[in-house]
Design an enzyme around this catalytic site. Structure first.
Site, PDB file in Angstrom:
ATOM      1  N   ASP A  27       0.927  -1.234  -0.037  1.00  0.00           N
ATOM      2  CA  ASP A  27      -0.092  -0.022  -0.123  1.00  0.00           C
ATOM      3  C   ASP A  27       0.845   1.218  -0.039  1.00  0.00           C
ATOM      4  O   ASP A  27       1.367   1.653   0.904  1.00  0.00           O
ATOM      5  CB  ASP A  27      -0.806   0.046   1.468  1.00  0.00           C
ATOM      6  CG  ASP A  27      -2.089   1.091   1.182  1.00  0.00           C
ATOM      7  OD1 ASP A  27      -1.905   1.659   0.020  1.00  0.00           O
ATOM      8  OD2 ASP A  27      -2.480   1.236   2.199  1.00  0.00           O
ATOM      9  N   ASP A  42      -0.896   5.966  -6.718  1.00  0.00           N
ATOM     10  CA  ASP A  42      -1.247   4.910  -5.574  1.00  0.00           C
ATOM     11  C   ASP A  42      -1.697   3.678  -6.071  1.00  0.00           C
ATOM     12  O   ASP A  42      -2.630   3.233  -6.980  1.00  0.00           O
ATOM     13  CB  ASP A  42      -2.815   5.571  -5.316  1.00  0.00           C
ATOM     14  CG  ASP A  42      -3.504   4.889  -4.171  1.00  0.00           C
ATOM     15  OD1 ASP A  42      -2.876   3.883  -3.373  1.00  0.00           O
ATOM     16  OD2 ASP A  42      -4.655   5.023  -4.017  1.00  0.00           O
TER      17      ASP A  42
END
Ligand SMILES: *[C@@H]1O[C@H](CO)[C@@H](O)[C@H](O)[C@H]1NC(C)=O
Ligand SMILES: *[C@@H]1O[C@H](CO)[C@@H](O)[C@H](O)[C@H]1NC(C)=O
Ligand SMILES: *[C@@H]1O[C@H](CO)[C@@H](O)[C@H](O)[C@H]1NC(C)=O
Ligand SMILES: *[C@@H]1O[C@H](CO)[C@@H](O)[C@H](O)[C@H]1NC(C)=O
Ligand SMILES: *[C@@H]1O[C@H](CO)[C@@H](O)[C@H](O)[C@H]1NC(C)=O
Length: 469
Positions: free
Chosen positions: A148, A353
């Protein structure tokens, strides 16, 4: 802090390139793809991802899709449809934006003494798609962790933990009692104080007479994790050990979960793996997401000693969040033709992201991209959609001619997206609208496929290299 390893990743660049400004080159702006390649493979293809990167320090680890056949603890969830991916992507984007809005509001209100700082700092875990397997503790126990870039603090579920406090995972729970290198982080330590100032702290917990540093993270999808901030040896590859890795030993989880053993935070705040290990690895990391879910990519700590083949664009934190990495798009081309888009509509930038599936662009660039793509794909029937998606029915076609799409970032860096895997997800154009012009967007993980993405966090720049895996 960590073992005194010299990270020396030699890059052998096999004719990889990044074209600077695509020309109007007729058919060269298109690629013919066999529709057989669209079918999901159920056999893991161990690609040669790691072989082109001779890496004496061994700080590169394989990275796989969590629903793909290469995942050691394959998630039992079904691979998602496009509509599902779009939904999860939007939830994550909305959550990040609401955090940003809340933070700006609260800064004013804080000054007026009205509110306290929120305790949640994670993003939505639900859209996370890629995992790495690392060794935790001594002897090292394999843990499958979600990757992440939208959060910082890493954690794994820890034993002892019963079925109401921990969700079911495929691997056995990590048991700190069986590790000779495990130690809880003391409350009074600087590491714990940083955790507190970064709002991860839920206070000190007592273990007998010993105080321990508590952590808590709440994610956008509703998952909460709580436990003891701890120190442990993290093994990246045989002999490559980070001796003082700080992570959360999670004893209480609630809300929806991903059934992975935990999460590896790669954001830009002090708790993240690259920032923790910056003394050794210089605050850089890179990864390559494989073209399809049955392929293998890699995650590597440190920058290559020879970064030839990379093109760099400036990278800044998003607003005041060290966590999020922001870059600026300046143009888009489709089929080799530059779209006419006023540069100012890109002002909001793109959050890079890997936990977001689909890329989000402000209104004007999204509409121009969509219409140019549809025009270039006019030979194929669109599937009607209420959502305004661009999804094709390729039934009956043995091959498809797909336009190349290139994104240009600040500094004139033009990145060709992989055709078709960097563009199409489940037969649909993997882009959506983020909001009005000037609004912040997201560079999602579909667009990153096959590119080596080098996050030079200290150097404030993001590198792209074609044909990374
Ligand atoms: C699980 O453990 C917690 C704390 O150790 C305890 O409070 C709870 O009652 C336990 N639940 C079950 C179902 O055993
Ligand atoms: C609590 O302390 C005991 C004894 O020092 C130790 O063995 C155990 O691992 C600790 N538990 C946690 C959750 O840190
Ligand atoms: C870096 O790699 C490129 C391509 O392999 C090579 O041409 C160049 O000489 C290398 N530079 C250094 C400093 O080793
Ligand atoms: C796709 O096209 C085929 C043949 O033309 C048709 O049978 C099928 O129903 C279509 N599927 C969708 C989802 O529109
Ligand atoms: C694509 O498919 C068409 C018809 O099925 C065929 O005639 C053509 O040769 C194919 N092109 C390529 C490049 O495979």
């Amino acid at each position: 802090m960590s073992s005194p390893l010299f990270l020396c990743i030699l890059l052998v660049v096999f004719g990889s390139y990044l074209s600077i400004s695509a020309a109007d080159d007729g058919n060269q702006g298109f690629v013919v793809v066999s529709t057989r390649s669209f079918r999901t493979q159920d056999v893991c293809s161990r690609s040669t991802a790691l072989t082109p990167r001779p890496n004496p320090a061994g700080a590169a680890v394989p990275l796989v899709h969590r629903h793909g056949p290469c995942a050691k603890s394959q998630s039992t969830d079904k691979p998602s449809s496009f509509a599902d991916a779009l939904h999860r992507s939007r939830v994550r984007a909305d959550y990040i934006m609401s955090r940003a809005r809340a933070a700006t509001m609260q800064e004013q209100e804080l000054e007026e003494g009205k509110v306290s700082v929120p305790a949640y700092l994670g993003t939505s875990v639900d859209s996370q798609e890629y995992v790495v397997t690392l060794g935790l503790g001594t002897p090292a126990v394999e843990q499958v962790l979600l990757l992440d870039t939208g959060s910082d603090l890493s954690w794994v579920q820890c034993a002892p933990c019963n079925s109401s406090d921990c969700y079911r995972q495929k691997d056995p729970l990590f048991d700190p009692r069986k590790s000779s290198t495990y130690a809880p982080i003391p409350c009074g330590s600087d590491v714990c104080k940083t955790l507190q100032s970064d709002h991860f702290d839920n206070g000190c917990t007592m273990n007998g007479t010993q105080s321990q540093c508590g952590y808590q993270v709440e994610y956008g999808g509703g998952l909460k994790t709580r436990g003891v901030y701890s120190n442990e040896a993290l093994t990246l590859a045989p002999g490559v050990v980070i001796e003082d890795f700080h992570f959360g030993c999670a004893y209480t989880q609630s809300g929806p979960n991903d059934k992975s053993d935990g999460l590896l935070g790669l954001g830009g705040a002090p708790e993240s793996l690259p920032v923790q290990t910056s003394v050794v690895y210089g605050g850089s990391f890179s990864y390559c997401l494989p073209p399809v879910s049955s392929g293998t990519g890699f995650l590597a700590l440190g920058a290559p000693s020879n970064d030839s083949g990379f093109s760099f664009t400036p990278m800044t934190p998003f607003m005041d969040y060290a966590t999020f990495y922001l870059v600026k798009l300046t143009g888009i081309s489709v089929g080799g033709k530059q779209l006419r888009i006023p540069r100012k509509v890109f002002e909001g930038g793109l959050i890079v992201d890997c936990g977001n599936i689909i890329s989000h662009l402000p209104s004007t660039p999204y509409e121009k991209l969509q219409s140019a793509f549809r025009a270039a794909m006019a030979a194929y029937p669109l599937i009607p959609s209420d959502e305004g998606d661009t999804c094709y029915n390729f039934t009956g076609f043995s091959n498809v001619t797909v336009p190349k799409v290139a994104l240009t970032f600040t500094g004139g860096v033009t990145v060709d997206l992989d055709v078709p895997n960097g563009l199409l997800l489940d037969g649909c154009l993997a882009f959506t609208e983020s909001g009005p012009d000037d609004y912040v967007g997201f560079l999602g993980n579909v667009q990153m496929r096959t590119l080596e993405m080098l996050y030079d966090v200290k150097g404030a720049r993001l590198g792209f290299r074609a044909a990374g895996c």
